[in-house]
Design an enzyme around this catalytic site. Structure first.
Site, PDB file in Angstrom:
ATOM      1  N   GLY A   1       0.626  -1.224  -0.135  1.00  0.00           N
ATOM      2  CA  GLY A   1       0.075  -0.038  -0.081  1.00  0.00           C
ATOM      3  C   GLY A   1       0.843   1.234   0.090  1.00  0.00           C
TER       4      GLY A   1
ATOM      5  NE  ARG B   1     -11.008 -12.948 -12.854  1.00  0.00           N
ATOM      6  CZ  ARG B   1     -10.717 -12.794 -13.888  1.00  0.00           C
ATOM      7  NH1 ARG B   1     -10.973 -13.840 -14.781  1.00  0.00           N
ATOM      8  NH2 ARG B   1     -10.224 -11.788 -14.416  1.00  0.00           N
TER       9      ARG B   1
ATOM     10  CG  MET C   1      -1.153  -7.310  -6.830  1.00  0.00           C
ATOM     11  SD  MET C   1      -0.089  -6.361  -7.959  1.00  0.00           S
ATOM     12  CE  MET C   1       1.189  -7.252  -8.852  1.00  0.00           C
ATOM     13  NE  ARG C   2      -8.964 -11.062  -7.217  1.00  0.00           N
ATOM     14  CZ  ARG C   2      -9.066 -12.175  -6.869  1.00  0.00           C
ATOM     15  NH1 ARG C   2      -8.066 -12.616  -5.826  1.00  0.00           N
ATOM     16  NH2 ARG C   2      -9.460 -13.243  -7.228  1.00  0.00           N
TER      17      ARG C   2
ATOM     18  CG  HIS D   1       2.561  -1.681 -15.333  1.00  0.00           C
ATOM     19  ND1 HIS D   1       2.076  -3.077 -14.640  1.00  0.00           N
ATOM     20  CD2 HIS D   1       3.675  -1.895 -16.203  1.00  0.00           C
ATOM     21  CE1 HIS D   1       2.902  -3.906 -15.313  1.00  0.00           C
ATOM     22  NE2 HIS D   1       3.795  -3.331 -15.960  1.00  0.00           N
TER      23      HIS D   1
HETATM   24  C1  GAR Z   1       3.914  -1.121  -7.196  1.00  0.00           C
HETATM   25  O1  GAR Z   1       5.140  -1.005  -7.814  1.00  0.00           O
HETATM   26  C2  GAR Z   1       2.743  -1.078  -8.656  1.00  0.00           C
HETATM   27  O2  GAR Z   1       3.379  -0.336  -9.457  1.00  0.00           O
HETATM   28  C3  GAR Z   1       2.703  -2.593  -8.990  1.00  0.00           C
HETATM   29  O3  GAR Z   1       2.930  -3.141  -7.508  1.00  0.00           O
HETATM   30  C4  GAR Z   1       3.482  -2.168  -6.508  1.00  0.00           C
HETATM   31  C5  GAR Z   1       2.455  -1.972  -5.472  1.00  0.00           C
HETATM   32  O4  GAR Z   1       3.235  -1.733  -4.260  1.00  0.00           O
HETATM   33  N1  GAR Z   1       1.517  -2.963  -9.614  1.00  0.00           N
HETATM   34  C6  GAR Z   1       1.470  -3.665 -10.574  1.00  0.00           C
HETATM   35  O5  GAR Z   1       2.497  -4.308 -10.807  1.00  0.00           O
HETATM   36  C7  GAR Z   1       0.264  -3.588 -11.202  1.00  0.00           C
HETATM   37  N2  GAR Z   1       0.474  -4.168 -12.589  1.00  0.00           N
HETATM   38  P1  GAR Z   1       2.316  -0.728  -3.124  1.00  0.00           P
HETATM   39  O6  GAR Z   1       1.428  -1.572  -2.518  1.00  0.00           O
HETATM   40  O7  GAR Z   1       3.390  -0.339  -2.109  1.00  0.00           O
HETATM   41  O8  GAR Z   1       1.768   0.315  -3.806  1.00  0.00           O
END
Ligand code: GAR
Length: 200
Positions: free
Chosen positions: A13, A67, A92-93, A111
């Site tokens: 988060g 889903r 992440m879904r 992303h």
């Molecule tokens: C972040 O790096 C975000 O860009 C990535 O997950 C991480 C979440 O971190 N998102 C993806 O890979 C989606 N395709 P966080 O929970 O600390 O924000």
């Protein structure tokens, strides 16, 4: 009234925290009004609740393989909270066409790559393996295609000699925390521009 934004996340988060922190500024043009996680134990929920923001887990497990039913439950919470814009911050879904369609043009995702390069997972490892000199992050509108959709903003970082996945990920993440609040602010400002100025 500022547009009410929901943040959807799955874990750490840190991007959600960056959005909430930015939105504390009186002149920030959006209100982070709701945080939803698909993981009841997500640290993100505790942070949001401590900030006085509605925070709720909507676990996918309760819906089995359906889903879209999970997404309908999430959407019902969005509606109950008067949400106008949704930010995916480490959610992440993979979304079904249901939620993508419901929020078309009003759902942003961050992303960790310079899209269209490296959609999907393991972006930092793949950028390193390809010998990239530059890497970064992207905020884009969500469409039916994974990590696709119109790009709203990007930030790039150099790949330095001796980088490994954690050092590169940390350099990109620092940029994510600047890019996402800035892009959301620009997005909601243009959302509320008058459609057209009538000519006399
Ligand atoms: C972040 O790096 C975000 O860009 C990535 O997950 C991480 C979440 O971190 N998102 C993806 O890979 C989606 N395709 P966080 O929970 O600390 O924000």
């Amino acid at each position: 009234m500022k547009p009410r934004v929901a943040v959807l996340c799955s874990g750490r988060g840190s991007n959600m925290t960056a959005l909430i922190t930015a939105a504390r500024a009186p002149d920030y043009p959006a209100e982070i009004a709701l945080v939803i996680s698909d993981k009841p134990a997500a640290p993100a929920l505790g942070f949001a609740a401590a900030e006085g923001i509605a925070a709720q887990a909507v676990p996918a497990a309760a819906f089995g393989r359906d889903r879209a039913a999970h997404e309908r439950a999430i959407d019902a919470v969005f509606v109950a909270h008067g949400i106008e814009v949704v930010c995916l911050a480490g959610y992440m879904r993979i979304l079904t066409p249901y939620l993508v369609g419901r929020w078309a043009g009003r759902m942003l995702n961050i992303h960790p790559s310079l899209l269209p390069k490296y959609p999907g997972l393991d972006t930092h490892a793949r950028a390193l393996a390809a010998g990239e000199a530059e890497h970064g992050c992207t905020v884009h509108l969500v469409t039916a295609v994974l990590d696709d959709g119109p790009i709203l903003g990007q930030a790039s970082v150099p790949v330095l000699p001796g980088d490994d996945e954690p050092t590169l990920a940390a350099r990109v993440l620092a940029q994510e925390h600047i890019l996402f609040p800035a892009t959301l602010a620009a997005f909601v400002r243009q959302m509320h521009l008058p459609e057209s100025t009538p000519t006399p």
